[in-house]
Design a protein around this motif. Structure first.
Motif, PDB file in Angstrom:
ATOM      1  N   SER A   1       0.861  -1.179   0.000  1.00 27.43           N
ATOM      2  CA  SER A   1       0.000   0.000   0.000  1.00 27.43           C
ATOM      3  C   SER A   1       0.894   1.225   0.000  1.00 27.43           C
ATOM      4  CB  SER A   1      -0.904   0.028   1.232  1.00 27.43           C
ATOM      5  OG  SER A   1      -1.764  -1.081   1.213  1.00 27.43           O
TER       6      SER A   1
ATOM      7  N   MET B   1      -2.826   8.779   6.540  1.00 31.17           N
ATOM      8  CA  MET B   1      -3.665   8.455   7.697  1.00 31.17           C
ATOM      9  C   MET B   1      -3.407   9.412   8.840  1.00 31.17           C
ATOM     10  SD  MET B   1      -3.695   4.444   8.477  1.00 31.17           S
ATOM     11  CE  MET B   1      -4.153   3.263   7.252  1.00 31.17           C
TER      12      MET B   1
ATOM     13  N   HIS C   1      -5.685   6.316  13.273  1.00 29.45           N
ATOM     14  CA  HIS C   1      -5.900   5.234  12.316  1.00 29.45           C
ATOM     15  C   HIS C   1      -4.601   4.503  11.974  1.00 29.45           C
ATOM     16  CE1 HIS C   1      -9.801   7.269  11.679  1.00 29.45           C
ATOM     17  NE2 HIS C   1     -10.200   6.022  11.542  1.00 29.45           N
TER      18      HIS C   1
ATOM     19  N   SER D   1      -4.147   0.538  12.614  1.00 30.02           N
ATOM     20  CA  SER D   1      -3.742  -0.325  11.492  1.00 30.02           C
ATOM     21  C   SER D   1      -2.545  -1.187  11.855  1.00 30.02           C
ATOM     22  CB  SER D   1      -3.415   0.519  10.259  1.00 30.02           C
ATOM     23  OG  SER D   1      -4.554   1.202   9.820  1.00 30.02           O
TER      24      SER D   1
ATOM     25  N   LEU E   1      -3.620  -3.903  14.233  1.00 27.00           N
ATOM     26  CA  LEU E   1      -4.343  -4.947  13.521  1.00 27.00           C
ATOM     27  C   LEU E   1      -3.377  -5.873  12.788  1.00 27.00           C
ATOM     28  CD1 LEU E   1      -6.987  -6.244  12.592  1.00 27.00           C
ATOM     29  CD2 LEU E   1      -7.013  -4.599  10.694  1.00 27.00           C
ATOM     30  N   LEU E   2      -2.383  -5.325  12.122  1.00 25.89           N
ATOM     31  CA  LEU E   2      -1.385  -6.149  11.437  1.00 25.89           C
ATOM     32  C   LEU E   2      -0.702  -7.087  12.416  1.00 25.89           C
ATOM     33  CD1 LEU E   2       0.242  -3.493   9.069  1.00 25.89           C
ATOM     34  CD2 LEU E   2      -1.183  -5.436   8.386  1.00 25.89           C
TER      35      LEU E   2
END
Length: 86
Positions: free
Chosen positions: A12, A19, A23, A27, A30-31
């Motif tokens: 990405s 961001m 956020h 992120s 979450l990864l």
């Protein structure tokens, strides 16, 4: 593939540069929860945002377009980078 295993990759471009701080941190968390290893390319101004969430930073700078400076920061050393240690 390596030994019959494939590893999905996801790229990405400019993801973290666009961001907001909240956020970006969500992120990265979450990864980690999903078990991913991430290679994040981000501009200097995002180091204070992503620094506390990562295990290692390879900081690269090419100010004079002739010689690239590369420095490795891990865990507690990341604070030094965030506070202008390079």
């Amino acid at each position: 593939t390596h030994l019959g295993h494939s590893f999905p990759t996801r790229r990405s471009s400019d993801l973290f540069s666009k961001m907001d701080e909240e956020h970006a941190m969500i992120s990265i968390e979450l990864l980690r929860k999903l078990g991913f290893q991430a290679i994040i390319a981000a501009p200097d101004d995002k180091i204070p945002v992503i620094g506390p969430c990562v295990d290692k930073i390879l900081y690269m700078k090419n100010e004079n377009k002739r010689m690239i400076t590369i420095a490795e920061f891990e865990d507690k050393e990341i604070g030094k980078l965030i506070n202008g240690g390079l």
